[in-house]
Design a protein around this motif. Sequence first.
Motif, PDB file in Angstrom:
ATOM      1  N   ALA A   1       0.869  -0.931   0.294  1.00 14.12           N
ATOM      2  CA  ALA A   1      -0.070  -0.477  -0.418  1.00 14.12           C
ATOM      3  C   ALA A   1       0.664   1.392  -0.083  1.00 14.12           C
ATOM      4  O   ALA A   1       2.183   1.118   0.473  1.00 14.12           O
ATOM      5  N   VAL A   2       0.354   2.480  -0.815  1.00 18.97           N
ATOM      6  CA  VAL A   2       1.250   3.499  -0.464  1.00 18.97           C
ATOM      7  C   VAL A   2       1.667   4.006   0.280  1.00 18.97           C
ATOM      8  O   VAL A   2       0.628   4.113   1.660  1.00 18.97           O
ATOM      9  N   GLY A   3       2.823   4.226   1.147  1.00 15.84           N
ATOM     10  CA  GLY A   3       3.099   5.003   2.320  1.00 15.84           C
ATOM     11  C   GLY A   3       3.424   3.566   3.420  1.00 15.84           C
ATOM     12  O   GLY A   3       2.543   3.388   3.450  1.00 15.84           O
ATOM     13  N   LEU A   4       4.455   4.183   4.109  1.00 13.87           N
ATOM     14  CA  LEU A   4       4.685   3.378   5.221  1.00 13.87           C
ATOM     15  C   LEU A   4       4.064   4.234   5.960  1.00 13.87           C
ATOM     16  O   LEU A   4       4.505   4.435   7.127  1.00 13.87           O
ATOM     17  N   GLY A   5       3.237   3.345   7.346  1.00 13.03           N
ATOM     18  CA  GLY A   5       2.981   4.040   8.131  1.00 13.03           C
ATOM     19  C   GLY A   5       3.611   2.873   9.200  1.00 13.03           C
ATOM     20  O   GLY A   5       4.624   2.685   9.091  1.00 13.03           O
ATOM     21  N   GLU A   6       3.313   3.615  10.613  1.00 14.06           N
ATOM     22  CA  GLU A   6       4.410   2.942  11.707  1.00 14.06           C
ATOM     23  C   GLU A   6       4.136   1.623  11.627  1.00 14.06           C
ATOM     24  O   GLU A   6       5.347   1.218  12.017  1.00 14.06           O
ATOM     25  N   ASP A   7       3.132   1.154  11.956  1.00 10.18           N
ATOM     26  CA  ASP A   7       2.447  -0.599  11.805  1.00 10.18           C
ATOM     27  C   ASP A   7       3.515  -0.895  10.638  1.00 10.18           C
ATOM     28  O   ASP A   7       3.500  -2.607  10.893  1.00 10.18           O
ATOM     29  N   ASP A   8       3.503  -0.470   9.775  1.00 11.42           N
ATOM     30  CA  ASP A   8       4.007  -0.927   8.008  1.00 11.42           C
ATOM     31  C   ASP A   8       5.532  -1.473   8.958  1.00 11.42           C
ATOM     32  O   ASP A   8       6.279  -2.538   8.554  1.00 11.42           O
ATOM     33  N   VAL A   9       6.054  -0.161   9.113  1.00  9.74           N
ATOM     34  CA  VAL A   9       7.312  -0.507   9.716  1.00  9.74           C
ATOM     35  C   VAL A   9       8.521  -1.269  10.717  1.00  9.74           C
ATOM     36  O   VAL A   9       8.618  -2.485  10.678  1.00  9.74           O
ATOM     37  N   ALA A  10       7.148  -1.844  11.272  1.00  8.09           N
ATOM     38  CA  ALA A  10       6.638  -2.372  12.652  1.00  8.09           C
ATOM     39  C   ALA A  10       7.245  -3.693  11.393  1.00  8.09           C
ATOM     40  O   ALA A  10       7.696  -4.839  12.101  1.00  8.09           O
TER      41      ALA A  10
END
Length: 64
Positions: free
Chosen positions: A32-41
């Motif tokens: 998905a577009v962009g990496l949120g904090e949850d995606d980084v984890a």
Amino acid sequence: MGATQLAEAIGGDDLGAGVRGELAAHPLPSDAVGLGEDDVAALQDAYGAEERTVLTLAAALDGR
């Protein structure tokens, strides 16, 4: 050759199943577009699982 096939070649079905389970339990995040904090984890968790897989395969090769 993927990690699961490599694991099976090194240690048979049991090692392959262990690697498959480890990687399935810690999947890469979606594209998905962009990496949120949850995606980084999730990305860090997935890379950790891949690192553990490499160490598991190396240990299996050492035990041959």
